[in-house]
Design an enzyme around this catalytic site. Structure first.
Site, PDB file in Angstrom:
ATOM      1  N   SER A   9       0.844  -1.199   0.000  1.00  0.00           N
ATOM      2  CA  SER A   9       0.000   0.000   0.000  1.00  0.00           C
ATOM      3  C   SER A   9       0.875   1.244   0.000  1.00  0.00           C
ATOM      4  O   SER A   9       1.649   1.475   0.936  1.00  0.00           O
ATOM      5  CB  SER A   9      -0.899  -0.007   1.233  1.00  0.00           C
ATOM      6  N   HIS A  34      -1.345  -1.113  -4.237  1.00  0.00           N
ATOM      7  CA  HIS A  34      -2.613  -0.767  -3.581  1.00  0.00           C
ATOM      8  C   HIS A  34      -2.645   0.735  -3.348  1.00  0.00           C
ATOM      9  O   HIS A  34      -1.753   1.304  -2.711  1.00  0.00           O
ATOM     10  CB  HIS A  34      -2.707  -1.543  -2.268  1.00  0.00           C
ATOM     11  N   ASP A  36      -4.752   3.844  -1.897  1.00  0.00           N
ATOM     12  CA  ASP A  36      -5.814   4.215  -0.962  1.00  0.00           C
ATOM     13  C   ASP A  36      -6.289   5.635  -1.229  1.00  0.00           C
ATOM     14  O   ASP A  36      -5.551   6.591  -0.994  1.00  0.00           O
ATOM     15  CB  ASP A  36      -5.292   4.108   0.473  1.00  0.00           C
ATOM     16  N   MET A  38      -8.717   8.540  -0.182  1.00  0.00           N
ATOM     17  CA  MET A  38      -9.496   8.974   0.989  1.00  0.00           C
ATOM     18  C   MET A  38      -9.937  10.416   0.805  1.00  0.00           C
ATOM     19  O   MET A  38      -9.168  11.246   0.325  1.00  0.00           O
ATOM     20  CB  MET A  38      -8.634   8.879   2.250  1.00  0.00           C
ATOM     21  N   HIS A  67      -8.449   1.465  -3.874  1.00  0.00           N
ATOM     22  CA  HIS A  67      -9.341   1.245  -2.735  1.00  0.00           C
ATOM     23  C   HIS A  67      -9.956   2.599  -2.410  1.00  0.00           C
ATOM     24  O   HIS A  67      -9.300   3.465  -1.817  1.00  0.00           O
ATOM     25  CB  HIS A  67      -8.516   0.676  -1.565  1.00  0.00           C
ATOM     26  N   MET A  69     -12.016   4.979  -0.442  1.00  0.00           N
ATOM     27  CA  MET A  69     -12.640   5.242   0.854  1.00  0.00           C
ATOM     28  C   MET A  69     -13.254   6.628   0.771  1.00  0.00           C
ATOM     29  O   MET A  69     -12.779   7.599   1.383  1.00  0.00           O
ATOM     30  CB  MET A  69     -11.595   5.136   1.965  1.00  0.00           C
ATOM     31  N   MET A 138     -11.850  -5.284   5.574  1.00  0.00           N
ATOM     32  CA  MET A 138     -11.006  -4.394   6.372  1.00  0.00           C
ATOM     33  C   MET A 138     -10.742  -5.022   7.735  1.00  0.00           C
ATOM     34  O   MET A 138     -11.677  -5.397   8.444  1.00  0.00           O
ATOM     35  CB  MET A 138     -11.687  -3.042   6.590  1.00  0.00           C
ATOM     36  N   ASP A 176      -7.033  -6.117   4.415  1.00  0.00           N
ATOM     37  CA  ASP A 176      -6.338  -4.823   4.444  1.00  0.00           C
ATOM     38  C   ASP A 176      -6.386  -4.237   5.852  1.00  0.00           C
ATOM     39  O   ASP A 176      -7.471  -3.979   6.391  1.00  0.00           O
ATOM     40  CB  ASP A 176      -7.047  -3.897   3.437  1.00  0.00           C
TER      41      ASP A 176
HETATM   42  C1  DX5 Z   1      -6.166   1.871   5.661  1.00  0.00           C
HETATM   43  C2  DX5 Z   1      -5.834   1.498   4.242  1.00  0.00           C
HETATM   44  C3  DX5 Z   1      -4.759   0.510   4.142  1.00  0.00           C
HETATM   45  C4  DX5 Z   1      -3.455   0.931   4.782  1.00  0.00           C
HETATM   46  C5  DX5 Z   1      -2.904  -0.287   5.411  1.00  0.00           C
HETATM   47  O1  DX5 Z   1      -7.384   2.468   5.727  1.00  0.00           O
HETATM   48  O2  DX5 Z   1      -6.958   0.985   3.561  1.00  0.00           O
HETATM   49  O3  DX5 Z   1      -4.539   0.057   2.813  1.00  0.00           O
HETATM   50  O4  DX5 Z   1      -2.515   1.461   3.891  1.00  0.00           O
HETATM   51  O5  DX5 Z   1      -1.792   0.052   6.145  1.00  0.00           O
HETATM   52  P1  DX5 Z   1      -1.183  -0.964   7.197  1.00  0.00           P
HETATM   53  O6  DX5 Z   1      -0.796  -2.198   6.418  1.00  0.00           O
HETATM   54  O7  DX5 Z   1      -0.021  -0.227   7.771  1.00  0.00           O
HETATM   55  O8  DX5 Z   1      -2.250  -1.261   8.201  1.00  0.00           O
HETATM   56 ZN    ZN Z   2      -6.507   0.031   1.558  1.00  0.00          ZN
END
Ligand code: DX5
Ligand code: ZN
Length: 220
Positions: A9, A34, A36, A38, A67, A69, A138, A176
């Site tokens: 990620s 990956h 993320d 947000m 991903h 969010m 999650m 994740d």
């Molecule tokens: C958190 C993200 C993850 C995050 C995971 O909301 O969706 O993808 O990067 O990070 P770690 O592996 O450090 O928990």
């Molecule tokens: Zn993620």
């Protein structure tokens, strides 16, 4: 346990050295990158949008695993597809029309995924599993890297594995949040196909060695 996909990620990567960090995990055998996304509304953090992902796209042929969010994901999936995301996963909790959105993502030529937060039970997926290429479970509350893994996730993955196998759908289970050496093997034994790792990989002194070490933990 031979075809486990490892998805570093980029949330935990150093964006000032992003090309180098991507090259490192690619050379070490990562399967997906990956990404993320947000919005500061669905989760209490803000990252990046399509522009940055489009700028990263030429750096690597790895699968871009977005991903989302974000609230109202249906407003943005076309943009993420057009900048080169191969897999697009949104949150079940963020839309009333998950089936329609999954079908739409597939119609764009991407793999369609739905993510569930720790509060959401696996049975909520019953009626949309046929439309999913991925279910992302999650194992922390989304928003930040470096959080502690929630152990209830093991049972959720087992339940989902059973449901997917019973139904005979080719849907991958992605996990994740807080994934690393302490739970990777048990997650794979429970039925996970894709392991997302942020701080485990990019927080390591040597990300390539760490990725390969996790790979060996889940490969035999
Ligand atoms: C958190 C993200 C993850 C995050 C995971 O909301 O969706 O993808 O990067 O990070 P770690 O592996 O450090 O928990
Ligand atoms: Zn993620």
């Amino acid at each position: 346990m031979t075809d486990i996909k490892i998805a570093p990620s980029l949330l935990s990567a150093d964006f000032a050295r992003i090309a180098e960090q991507i090259a490192t995990v690619q050379a070490a055998g990562a399967d997906y990158l990956h990404l993320d996304v947000m919005d500061g509304r669905f989760v209490p953090n803000i990252t990046w949008g399509p522009k940055i992902i489009g700028d990263l796209r030429p750096l690597s042929p790895l699968v871009f695993d977005a991903h989302l969010m974000i609230v109202e994901p249906e407003r943005y999936v076309d943009d993420f597809r057009s900048v080169g995301c191969d897999r697009i996963t949104f949150h079940l909790e963020a839309t009333c029309h998950a089936q329609r959105l999954l079908a739409h993502i597939r119609s764009l030529g991407a793999k369609a995924g739905v993510a569930i937060c720790p509060q959401t039970p696996v049975f909520m997926l019953q009626d949309i599993l046929d439309d999913c290429d991925t279910v992302l479970v999650m194992s922390v509350n989304p928003g930040f890297s470096g959080q502690q893994f929630i152990p209830r996730t093991f049972d959720k993955v087992r339940e989902l594995r059973q449901t997917i196998d019973d139904r005979g759908v080719p849907c991958l289970i992605e996990v994740d949040g807080g994934v690393g050496e302490r739970n990777a093997r048990e997650l794979v034994e429970a039925g996970a196909d894709v392991l997302v790792m942020g701080s485990t990989i990019f927080g390591a002194a040597d990300p390539a060695t760490e990725l390969q070490r996790i790979r060996s933990l889940v490969s035999h």
